[in-house]
Design a protein around this motif. Structure first.
Motif, PDB file in Angstrom:
ATOM      1  N   ALA A  78       8.101   2.894  -1.724  1.00  0.00           N
ATOM      2  CA  ALA A  78       8.734   2.765  -0.592  1.00  0.00           C
ATOM      3  C   ALA A  78       7.859   2.932   0.479  1.00  0.00           C
ATOM      4  CB  ALA A  78      10.035   2.274  -0.820  1.00  0.00           C
ATOM      5  N   PRO A  79       7.793   1.962   1.979  1.00  0.00           N
ATOM      6  CA  PRO A  79       7.409   2.336   3.233  1.00  0.00           C
ATOM      7  C   PRO A  79       8.101   3.420   3.633  1.00  0.00           C
ATOM      8  CG  PRO A  79       7.671   0.095   3.092  1.00  0.00           C
ATOM      9  CD  PRO A  79       8.018   0.777   2.100  1.00  0.00           C
ATOM     10  N   ALA A  80       8.400   4.721   3.400  1.00  0.00           N
ATOM     11  CA  ALA A  80       9.490   5.587   5.012  1.00  0.00           C
ATOM     12  C   ALA A  80       8.937   6.509   4.828  1.00  0.00           C
ATOM     13  CB  ALA A  80      11.151   5.445   3.416  1.00  0.00           C
ATOM     14  N   LEU A  81       9.030   6.510   5.964  1.00  0.00           N
ATOM     15  CA  LEU A  81       8.283   8.034   6.681  1.00  0.00           C
ATOM     16  C   LEU A  81       8.533   8.448   6.341  1.00  0.00           C
ATOM     17  CD1 LEU A  81       7.069   5.878  10.617  1.00  0.00           C
ATOM     18  CD2 LEU A  81       5.372   6.646   8.170  1.00  0.00           C
ATOM     19  N   VAL A 148      -4.299 -11.558   2.944  1.00  0.00           N
ATOM     20  CA  VAL A 148      -4.317 -10.067   2.817  1.00  0.00           C
ATOM     21  C   VAL A 148      -5.330  -8.862   2.962  1.00  0.00           C
ATOM     22  CG1 VAL A 148      -3.148  -8.857   1.380  1.00  0.00           C
ATOM     23  CG2 VAL A 148      -2.587 -10.972   1.462  1.00  0.00           C
ATOM     24  N   THR A 149      -5.709  -7.675   3.483  1.00  0.00           N
ATOM     25  CA  THR A 149      -6.521  -7.281   3.638  1.00  0.00           C
ATOM     26  C   THR A 149      -6.294  -5.858   4.683  1.00  0.00           C
ATOM     27  OG1 THR A 149      -8.580  -7.226   4.650  1.00  0.00           O
ATOM     28  CG2 THR A 149      -7.504  -8.345   5.923  1.00  0.00           C
ATOM     29  N   ASN A 150      -7.130  -4.840   4.411  1.00  0.00           N
ATOM     30  CA  ASN A 150      -6.915  -3.539   4.989  1.00  0.00           C
ATOM     31  C   ASN A 150      -8.284  -3.349   5.466  1.00  0.00           C
ATOM     32  OD1 ASN A 150      -8.825  -2.661   3.046  1.00  0.00           O
ATOM     33  ND2 ASN A 150      -7.534  -1.194   2.415  1.00  0.00           N
ATOM     34  N   ARG A 151      -9.485  -4.214   5.611  1.00  0.00           N
ATOM     35  CA  ARG A 151     -10.748  -4.267   6.283  1.00  0.00           C
ATOM     36  C   ARG A 151     -10.733  -4.268   7.273  1.00  0.00           C
ATOM     37  NH1 ARG A 151     -14.767  -3.389   2.025  1.00  0.00           N
ATOM     38  NH2 ARG A 151     -15.999  -3.050   4.260  1.00  0.00           N
ATOM     39  N   GLU A 152     -10.728  -4.126   8.477  1.00  0.00           N
ATOM     40  CA  GLU A 152     -11.344  -4.293  10.092  1.00  0.00           C
ATOM     41  C   GLU A 152     -11.969  -5.542  10.396  1.00  0.00           C
ATOM     42  OE1 GLU A 152     -12.249  -3.067  14.292  1.00  0.00           O
ATOM     43  OE2 GLU A 152     -11.733  -1.516  12.924  1.00  0.00           O
ATOM     44  N   THR A 172       3.795  -5.614   1.231  1.00  0.00           N
ATOM     45  CA  THR A 172       4.772  -5.470   0.761  1.00  0.00           C
ATOM     46  C   THR A 172       6.093  -5.001   1.540  1.00  0.00           C
ATOM     47  OG1 THR A 172       4.511  -3.219   0.335  1.00  0.00           O
ATOM     48  CG2 THR A 172       3.659  -4.279  -1.162  1.00  0.00           C
ATOM     49  N   GLY A 173       7.136  -5.373   1.140  1.00  0.00           N
ATOM     50  CA  GLY A 173       8.491  -5.187   1.769  1.00  0.00           C
ATOM     51  C   GLY A 173       9.048  -5.541   3.024  1.00  0.00           C
ATOM     52  N   ARG A 174       9.689  -5.124   3.688  1.00  0.00           N
ATOM     53  CA  ARG A 174      10.552  -6.742   4.098  1.00  0.00           C
ATOM     54  C   ARG A 174      10.141  -6.297   5.053  1.00  0.00           C
ATOM     55  NH1 ARG A 174      16.633  -7.617   1.878  1.00  0.00           N
ATOM     56  NH2 ARG A 174      16.098  -8.640  -0.348  1.00  0.00           N
ATOM     57  N   ALA A 175       9.721  -6.944   6.458  1.00  0.00           N
ATOM     58  CA  ALA A 175       9.821  -7.127   7.828  1.00  0.00           C
ATOM     59  C   ALA A 175       8.981  -7.998   8.552  1.00  0.00           C
ATOM     60  CB  ALA A 175       8.280  -5.895   8.108  1.00  0.00           C
ATOM     61  N   ALA A 190      -7.757   0.127   7.870  1.00  0.00           N
ATOM     62  CA  ALA A 190      -8.812   1.515   7.467  1.00  0.00           C
ATOM     63  C   ALA A 190      -9.013   0.584   5.966  1.00  0.00           C
ATOM     64  CB  ALA A 190      -8.308   2.610   8.283  1.00  0.00           C
ATOM     65  N   PRO A 191     -10.550   1.252   5.739  1.00  0.00           N
ATOM     66  CA  PRO A 191     -10.158   1.123   3.559  1.00  0.00           C
ATOM     67  C   PRO A 191      -8.957   2.167   3.319  1.00  0.00           C
ATOM     68  CG  PRO A 191     -12.407   1.832   5.097  1.00  0.00           C
ATOM     69  CD  PRO A 191     -11.279   1.639   6.253  1.00  0.00           C
ATOM     70  N   GLY A 192      -8.461   3.018   3.777  1.00  0.00           N
ATOM     71  CA  GLY A 192      -7.717   4.017   2.960  1.00  0.00           C
ATOM     72  C   GLY A 192      -6.462   3.556   3.275  1.00  0.00           C
ATOM     73  N   ALA A 193      -5.621   2.956   4.075  1.00  0.00           N
ATOM     74  CA  ALA A 193      -5.031   2.476   4.539  1.00  0.00           C
ATOM     75  C   ALA A 193      -4.144   1.187   3.748  1.00  0.00           C
ATOM     76  CB  ALA A 193      -4.647   1.854   6.320  1.00  0.00           C
ATOM     77  N   PRO A 194      -2.987   1.127   3.808  1.00  0.00           N
ATOM     78  CA  PRO A 194      -2.180   0.127   2.940  1.00  0.00           C
ATOM     79  C   PRO A 194      -2.629  -1.714   3.745  1.00  0.00           C
ATOM     80  CG  PRO A 194      -0.800   0.866   4.003  1.00  0.00           C
ATOM     81  CD  PRO A 194      -1.648   1.393   4.996  1.00  0.00           C
ATOM     82  N   PRO A 195      -2.587  -2.538   2.812  1.00  0.00           N
ATOM     83  CA  PRO A 195      -2.918  -4.083   3.265  1.00  0.00           C
ATOM     84  C   PRO A 195      -1.987  -4.746   3.724  1.00  0.00           C
ATOM     85  CG  PRO A 195      -2.613  -3.994   0.686  1.00  0.00           C
ATOM     86  CD  PRO A 195      -2.477  -2.249   1.389  1.00  0.00           C
ATOM     87  N   VAL A 196      -2.279  -5.458   4.996  1.00  0.00           N
ATOM     88  CA  VAL A 196      -1.469  -6.025   5.463  1.00  0.00           C
ATOM     89  C   VAL A 196      -2.247  -7.931   5.815  1.00  0.00           C
ATOM     90  CG1 VAL A 196      -1.118  -6.812   8.420  1.00  0.00           C
ATOM     91  CG2 VAL A 196      -2.073  -4.603   7.093  1.00  0.00           C
ATOM     92  N   TRP A 197      -0.526  -8.143   5.683  1.00  0.00           N
ATOM     93  CA  TRP A 197      -0.920  -9.908   5.143  1.00  0.00           C
ATOM     94  C   TRP A 197      -0.956 -10.500   6.427  1.00  0.00           C
ATOM     95  CZ3 TRP A 197       4.144 -12.297   3.697  1.00  0.00           C
ATOM     96  CH2 TRP A 197       4.990 -13.540   3.262  1.00  0.00           C
TER      97      TRP A 197
END
Length: 254
Positions: A78-81, A148-152, A172-175, A190-197
């Motif tokens: 889960a995305p908890a810092l 949905v991608t993580n590529r700039e 993923t996750g609520r926001a 970034a290639p290693g970052a989680p995908p963004v919607w």
């Protein structure tokens, strides 16, 4: 009472305030309400006659309401810092066991005639919201273009085709939705970052609907996220949402 609805099961995390409020309201209506914490694995056994938890037969419930339970396979933390990754690794087998247990339980209760809201199939399909919205698009509702991608480079190409700007949220996750800004593009992709919607923004309110058996129970209108500054996230319309249910019903084809 209430059309013969006498025994209701509430399946939710123990500390969920909405689940507690629903449980109290059901008690005020005279329903026998059974609460089951979905963050634990209770001793439950079933045979050909009953599904027993302690002295209760869960198969005798009229309705089971599932709150705050994800049907997706927990393959990522889960995305908890503040969450230590090694702790997540230690908890992962228990999370998989708990999830499989409840999905099996909900499936068995549904097979025995208990009305489960939401069904295991719905829980699993709702885990990936972009795919769920594609199903909504196929049902006849307007859904803006999404990516949905993580590529700039892919994100910039998608943003370039938006007439009224773009919004983003975690895949993923609520926001809430936020408007995409240049600093976010450099930070998020970034290639290693989680995908963004990502989604194109269109004029007019966003609609958020709660469905039951294909019928909208409530539809709320949201103001789109403001590009700022200062940045504002989704804001619920102060005006009444009267008429949105009818409009949603007209557009939605179950």
């Amino acid at each position: 009472m209430n059309g013969g609805l006498n025994r209701v099961g509430v399946f939710a995390p123990a500390g969920d305030p909405e689940a507690r409020a629903v449980r109290a309201a059901l008690g005020d209506l005279g329903a026998a309400c059974l609460f089951l914490d979905t963050e634990a694995i209770p001793p439950v056994a079933w045979d050909g006659r009953a599904v027993r938890m302690g002295g209760e037969d869960l198969a005798s419930l009229d309705v089971v309401w599932v709150r705050g339970f994800s049907g997706g396979v927990p393959v990522a933390p889960a995305p908890a810092l503040c969450r230590d990754f090694t702790l997540w690794q230690a908890d992962w087998p228990l999370a998989v066991q708990r999830q499989g247990f409840f999905l099996s339980l909900f499936t068995e209760l549904s097979r025995r005639g208990v009305e489960v809201v939401n069904t295991p199939e719905t829980l699993e399909s709702a885990f990936c919201l972009p795919l769920l919205l594609e199903r909504v698009r196929g049902a006849g509702l307007f859904v803006p273009p999404m990516l949905v991608t993580n590529r700039e480079e892919h994100a910039r190409a998608f943003l370039g085709g938006a007439k009224h700007g773009c919004a983003w949220r975690p895949a993923t996750g609520r926001a809430p939705w936020q408007r995409v800004s240049e600093p976010q593009i450099k930070h998020l992709f970034a290639p290693g970052a989680p995908p963004v919607w990502l989604a194109h923004v269109r004029p007019g309110p966003h609609l958020r609907a709660w469905l039951y058996k294909g019928r909208p129970l409530a539809v709320l209108g949201y103001k789109p996220a403001h590009p700022g500054p200062p940045e504002r996230l989704e804001i619920l319309y102060e005006e009444t949402s009267h008429g949105l249910e009818e409009e949603f019903s007209r557009l939605y084809r179950a």
